[in-house]
Design an enzyme around this catalytic site. Sequence first.
Site, PDB file in Angstrom:
ATOM      1  N   HIS A 135      41.397  40.091  34.585  1.00  0.00           N
ATOM      2  CA  HIS A 135      40.980  39.133  35.642  1.00  0.00           C
ATOM      3  C   HIS A 135      41.200  37.602  35.089  1.00  0.00           C
ATOM      4  O   HIS A 135      41.217  37.355  33.905  1.00  0.00           O
ATOM      5  CB  HIS A 135      39.476  39.020  36.095  1.00  0.00           C
ATOM      6  CG  HIS A 135      39.221  38.150  37.094  1.00  0.00           C
ATOM      7  ND1 HIS A 135      39.217  36.620  36.844  1.00  0.00           N
ATOM      8  CD2 HIS A 135      39.199  38.500  38.703  1.00  0.00           C
ATOM      9  CE1 HIS A 135      38.700  36.094  38.553  1.00  0.00           C
ATOM     10  NE2 HIS A 135      38.688  37.429  39.286  1.00  0.00           N
ATOM     11  N   SER A 159      40.110  33.513  47.649  1.00  0.00           N
ATOM     12  CA  SER A 159      39.535  32.774  48.768  1.00  0.00           C
ATOM     13  C   SER A 159      39.781  33.545  50.163  1.00  0.00           C
ATOM     14  O   SER A 159      39.816  32.970  51.092  1.00  0.00           O
ATOM     15  CB  SER A 159      40.091  31.492  49.001  1.00  0.00           C
ATOM     16  OG  SER A 159      39.506  30.547  47.832  1.00  0.00           O
ATOM     17  N   GLU A 198      46.176  37.794  42.318  1.00  0.00           N
ATOM     18  CA  GLU A 198      45.200  36.693  42.468  1.00  0.00           C
ATOM     19  C   GLU A 198      45.851  35.479  41.892  1.00  0.00           C
ATOM     20  O   GLU A 198      45.753  35.288  40.817  1.00  0.00           O
ATOM     21  CB  GLU A 198      43.781  37.267  41.630  1.00  0.00           C
ATOM     22  CG  GLU A 198      43.190  38.334  42.234  1.00  0.00           C
ATOM     23  CD  GLU A 198      41.730  38.510  41.900  1.00  0.00           C
ATOM     24  OE1 GLU A 198      41.099  38.492  42.761  1.00  0.00           O
ATOM     25  OE2 GLU A 198      41.512  37.996  40.794  1.00  0.00           O
ATOM     26  N   GLU A 257      39.873  35.045  34.987  1.00  0.00           N
ATOM     27  CA  GLU A 257      38.884  34.324  34.380  1.00  0.00           C
ATOM     28  C   GLU A 257      38.903  34.634  32.791  1.00  0.00           C
ATOM     29  O   GLU A 257      38.413  34.054  32.047  1.00  0.00           O
ATOM     30  CB  GLU A 257      37.631  34.077  35.211  1.00  0.00           C
ATOM     31  CG  GLU A 257      37.618  33.463  36.332  1.00  0.00           C
ATOM     32  CD  GLU A 257      36.770  34.021  37.497  1.00  0.00           C
ATOM     33  OE1 GLU A 257      35.894  34.856  37.359  1.00  0.00           O
ATOM     34  OE2 GLU A 257      37.036  33.517  38.535  1.00  0.00           O
ATOM     35  N   GLY A 290      38.514  30.994  44.280  1.00  0.00           N
ATOM     36  CA  GLY A 290      37.040  30.187  44.223  1.00  0.00           C
ATOM     37  C   GLY A 290      37.507  28.555  44.705  1.00  0.00           C
ATOM     38  O   GLY A 290      36.455  27.644  44.532  1.00  0.00           O
ATOM     39  N   GLY A 310      35.852  37.831  45.958  1.00  0.00           N
ATOM     40  CA  GLY A 310      34.861  37.064  45.119  1.00  0.00           C
ATOM     41  C   GLY A 310      33.810  36.539  45.808  1.00  0.00           C
ATOM     42  O   GLY A 310      32.792  37.326  46.259  1.00  0.00           O
ATOM     43  N   GLY A 311      33.671  35.064  46.178  1.00  0.00           N
ATOM     44  CA  GLY A 311      32.523  34.910  46.789  1.00  0.00           C
ATOM     45  C   GLY A 311      32.080  35.322  47.863  1.00  0.00           C
ATOM     46  O   GLY A 311      30.983  35.456  48.268  1.00  0.00           O
ATOM     47  N   ASN A 352      34.126  41.750  43.961  1.00  0.00           N
ATOM     48  CA  ASN A 352      34.051  41.316  42.549  1.00  0.00           C
ATOM     49  C   ASN A 352      32.805  40.373  42.532  1.00  0.00           C
ATOM     50  O   ASN A 352      32.806  38.959  42.831  1.00  0.00           O
ATOM     51  CB  ASN A 352      35.372  40.573  41.853  1.00  0.00           C
ATOM     52  CG  ASN A 352      35.180  39.983  40.571  1.00  0.00           C
ATOM     53  OD1 ASN A 352      33.990  40.223  39.898  1.00  0.00           O
ATOM     54  ND2 ASN A 352      36.011  39.265  40.029  1.00  0.00           N
ATOM     55  N   TRP A 353      31.529  40.669  42.089  1.00  0.00           N
ATOM     56  CA  TRP A 353      30.409  39.906  42.102  1.00  0.00           C
ATOM     57  C   TRP A 353      30.471  38.906  40.956  1.00  0.00           C
ATOM     58  O   TRP A 353      29.657  37.769  40.929  1.00  0.00           O
ATOM     59  CB  TRP A 353      29.153  40.641  42.083  1.00  0.00           C
ATOM     60  CG  TRP A 353      28.827  41.567  43.229  1.00  0.00           C
ATOM     61  CD1 TRP A 353      29.695  41.972  44.128  1.00  0.00           C
ATOM     62  CD2 TRP A 353      27.699  42.142  43.404  1.00  0.00           C
ATOM     63  NE1 TRP A 353      29.075  42.837  45.188  1.00  0.00           N
ATOM     64  CE2 TRP A 353      27.989  43.378  44.659  1.00  0.00           C
ATOM     65  CE3 TRP A 353      26.843  42.475  42.600  1.00  0.00           C
ATOM     66  CZ2 TRP A 353      27.056  44.085  45.072  1.00  0.00           C
ATOM     67  CZ3 TRP A 353      25.558  43.507  43.284  1.00  0.00           C
ATOM     68  CH2 TRP A 353      25.920  44.135  44.177  1.00  0.00           C
ATOM     69  N   LYS A 354      31.467  38.754  39.987  1.00  0.00           N
ATOM     70  CA  LYS A 354      31.380  37.805  38.770  1.00  0.00           C
ATOM     71  C   LYS A 354      29.842  37.716  38.300  1.00  0.00           C
ATOM     72  O   LYS A 354      29.301  39.100  38.381  1.00  0.00           O
ATOM     73  CB  LYS A 354      32.085  36.680  39.113  1.00  0.00           C
ATOM     74  CG  LYS A 354      33.554  36.616  40.053  1.00  0.00           C
ATOM     75  CD  LYS A 354      34.096  35.498  40.269  1.00  0.00           C
ATOM     76  CE  LYS A 354      35.459  35.797  40.840  1.00  0.00           C
ATOM     77  NZ  LYS A 354      36.246  34.836  41.103  1.00  0.00           N
TER      78      LYS A 354
HETATM   79  P1  13P Z   1      37.086  34.313  45.500  1.00  0.00           P
HETATM   80  O1  13P Z   1      37.190  35.261  46.575  1.00  0.00           O
HETATM   81  O2  13P Z   1      35.863  33.441  45.185  1.00  0.00           O
HETATM   82  O3  13P Z   1      38.023  33.011  45.483  1.00  0.00           O
HETATM   83  O4  13P Z   1      37.575  35.167  44.151  1.00  0.00           O
HETATM   84  C1  13P Z   1      38.745  35.687  44.132  1.00  0.00           C
HETATM   85  C2  13P Z   1      38.427  36.839  42.735  1.00  0.00           C
HETATM   86  O5  13P Z   1      38.438  36.068  41.668  1.00  0.00           O
HETATM   87  C3  13P Z   1      38.392  38.099  42.841  1.00  0.00           C
HETATM   88  O6  13P Z   1      38.469  38.725  41.755  1.00  0.00           O
END
Ligand code: 13P
Length: 251
Positions: A95, A212, A167, A97, A173, A233-234, A9-11
Amino acid sequence: MRRPFVAGNWKMNGSRSHAASLVDGILEGKSDLGDVEVGVCPPFVLIPMVADRLAGSGVAWGAQNLDPNESGAFTGEVSGSMLADFDCRYCIVGHSERRALYGETNDLVAAKFQAAQRDGLVPILCVGETLAQREGDETEAVVAAQLNAVLDAAGPKTMVEAVIAYEPVWAIGTGMTATPEQAQAVHAYIRELIAGRDADVAGSVRILYGGSVKAGNAAELFAQPDIDGGLIGGASLQSDEFLAICRAACQ
Ligand code: 13P
């Protein structure tokens, strides 16, 4: 047997040049991955170029959100059929967020889940509790409410053509990964909850862990019996790190 799945997930990250080198890096390294399904979910504007580069490669792509309506006067929104037109296989829905920053309710997430399937996409349904909810011993109640909203609206059989991502919000994050035991306990709970509606579906649905995940902690998470891969994510923004996580899913 559930095939492991690792999705990035590149956000709201990237640019044309970053996306190009990230995708090319994944393509270069994917030959030694073993039996894992790999996917990436870029921001909307990067989907066309990512789709062009990944076409025929076996690596899937998808979006991070969609509007539940089919088309029309919804300024700024993107429909599932538009995503399908670019051969997206997946679409993340719910998600944390989006729930926290854009006010998405369980009912709206359920509508998005159904819209994704209506348009031929496989929804990746995200669920998870905040730190306050975990500390208040509400994790199961929160996850159940998030999941039941979709199960009630769409029916349990729809989970056959869906993926769930657990999640925990406090792990996203933050570098605070859930321990394998904490994650496994919630994954098992999610599977039990679905089994209460349909045991076959519960046995086949893939439940990913997100929060994470890094190359260094992926293997122990993915070794848990009810963790079928990860939503990253990251660490999905660097091809070497992302590929190492994908490799960890095949061990
Ligand atoms: P991180 O891997 O950056 O913690 O993000 C997880 C995430 O929200 C994937 O959708």
